[in-house]
Design a protein around this motif. Sequence first.
Motif, PDB file in Angstrom:
ATOM      1  N   GLU A 118       0.818  -1.219   0.000  1.00 13.51           N
ATOM      2  CA  GLU A 118       0.000   0.000   0.000  1.00 13.51           C
ATOM      3  C   GLU A 118       0.850   1.267   0.000  1.00 13.51           C
ATOM      4  O   GLU A 118       0.322   2.374   0.031  1.00 13.51           O
ATOM      5  N   GLY A 119       2.164   1.115  -0.004  1.00 11.90           N
ATOM      6  CA  GLY A 119       3.047   2.266  -0.044  1.00 11.90           C
ATOM      7  C   GLY A 119       3.453   2.835   1.308  1.00 11.90           C
ATOM      8  O   GLY A 119       4.061   3.897   1.383  1.00 11.90           O
ATOM      9  N   VAL A 120       3.142   2.136   2.379  1.00  9.81           N
ATOM     10  CA  VAL A 120       3.536   2.565   3.727  1.00  9.81           C
ATOM     11  C   VAL A 120       4.897   1.938   4.031  1.00  9.81           C
ATOM     12  O   VAL A 120       5.132   0.775   3.723  1.00  9.81           O
ATOM     13  N   THR A 121       5.776   2.718   4.646  1.00  5.24           N
ATOM     14  CA  THR A 121       7.084   2.196   5.034  1.00  5.24           C
ATOM     15  C   THR A 121       7.233   2.255   6.551  1.00  5.24           C
ATOM     16  O   THR A 121       7.175   3.326   7.149  1.00  5.24           O
ATOM     17  N   GLY A 122       7.399   1.090   7.147  1.00  7.06           N
ATOM     18  CA  GLY A 122       7.700   1.000   8.566  1.00  7.06           C
ATOM     19  C   GLY A 122       9.202   0.878   8.726  1.00  7.06           C
ATOM     20  O   GLY A 122       9.870   0.238   7.909  1.00  7.06           O
ATOM     21  N   ARG A 123       9.736   1.487   9.762  1.00  2.00           N
ATOM     22  CA  ARG A 123      11.188   1.511   9.924  1.00  2.00           C
ATOM     23  C   ARG A 123      11.611   1.014  11.307  1.00  2.00           C
ATOM     24  O   ARG A 123      10.903   1.178  12.287  1.00  2.00           O
ATOM     25  N   SER A 124      12.797   0.454  11.335  1.00  3.60           N
ATOM     26  CA  SER A 124      13.451   0.085  12.590  1.00  3.60           C
ATOM     27  C   SER A 124      14.947   0.067  12.340  1.00  3.60           C
ATOM     28  O   SER A 124      15.410   0.264  11.219  1.00  3.60           O
ATOM     29  N   TYR A 125      15.693  -0.156  13.397  1.00  2.00           N
ATOM     30  CA  TYR A 125      17.126  -0.339  13.241  1.00  2.00           C
ATOM     31  C   TYR A 125      17.573  -1.482  14.133  1.00  2.00           C
ATOM     32  O   TYR A 125      16.921  -1.835  15.106  1.00  2.00           O
ATOM     33  N   LEU A 126      18.681  -2.064  13.758  1.00  2.00           N
ATOM     34  CA  LEU A 126      19.198  -3.220  14.459  1.00  2.00           C
ATOM     35  C   LEU A 126      20.641  -2.941  14.857  1.00  2.00           C
ATOM     36  O   LEU A 126      21.489  -2.704  14.003  1.00  2.00           O
ATOM     37  N   PHE A 127      20.920  -2.900  16.151  1.00  2.00           N
ATOM     38  CA  PHE A 127      22.270  -2.700  16.670  1.00  2.00           C
ATOM     39  C   PHE A 127      22.988  -4.041  16.589  1.00  2.00           C
ATOM     40  O   PHE A 127      22.571  -5.008  17.212  1.00  2.00           O
ATOM     41  N   CYS A 128      24.045  -4.096  15.818  1.00  2.00           N
ATOM     42  CA  CYS A 128      24.707  -5.371  15.524  1.00  2.00           C
ATOM     43  C   CYS A 128      25.840  -5.743  16.473  1.00  2.00           C
ATOM     44  O   CYS A 128      26.449  -6.797  16.302  1.00  2.00           O
TER      45      CYS A 128
END
Length: 147
Positions: A26-36
């Motif tokens: 639907e064109g929605v972007t969910g974001r997160s980040y991952l500390f490696c």
Amino acid sequence: MTYALGTSQARITQAPLLLVDLETEEGVTGRSYLFCYLGAAAPAMAKMLDEIALMVRGDRVDPAALWVKLAKRFALIGVQGIVRMAMASLDVAAWDAVAIAAAVPLVTLLGGTPRPIRAYNSCGLGLMSPTRSPTRPRGSSPAASAP
């Protein structure tokens, strides 16, 4: 990093991150980040995220259902370590996408109320000696930050 982070296991001076974008149909972007933790771990985590993306492509963005699906898929190797971290980053991005699609803050979507909260940042104080620590919270004494 401006300051080293002292933990009970190591002194962390770099923060390798993977930035995760979950793009919905639907064109929605969910974001997160991952500390490696380690730069060397980032490629393995990225590869696991690629595998997860293949497994969920085309699925409805339902964080709970996605978690169950992935947990079943990874049951034989175990949902821990890199697998769990990659799943968690997808989970956060999925919740972000759901909140964005609903046009409400995530806290509201989950039944809470947006409000200011106090944040705590010790910069690792208490886990490293005062001489190794670059800064102390206002009002604290050097003795308060000693292990």
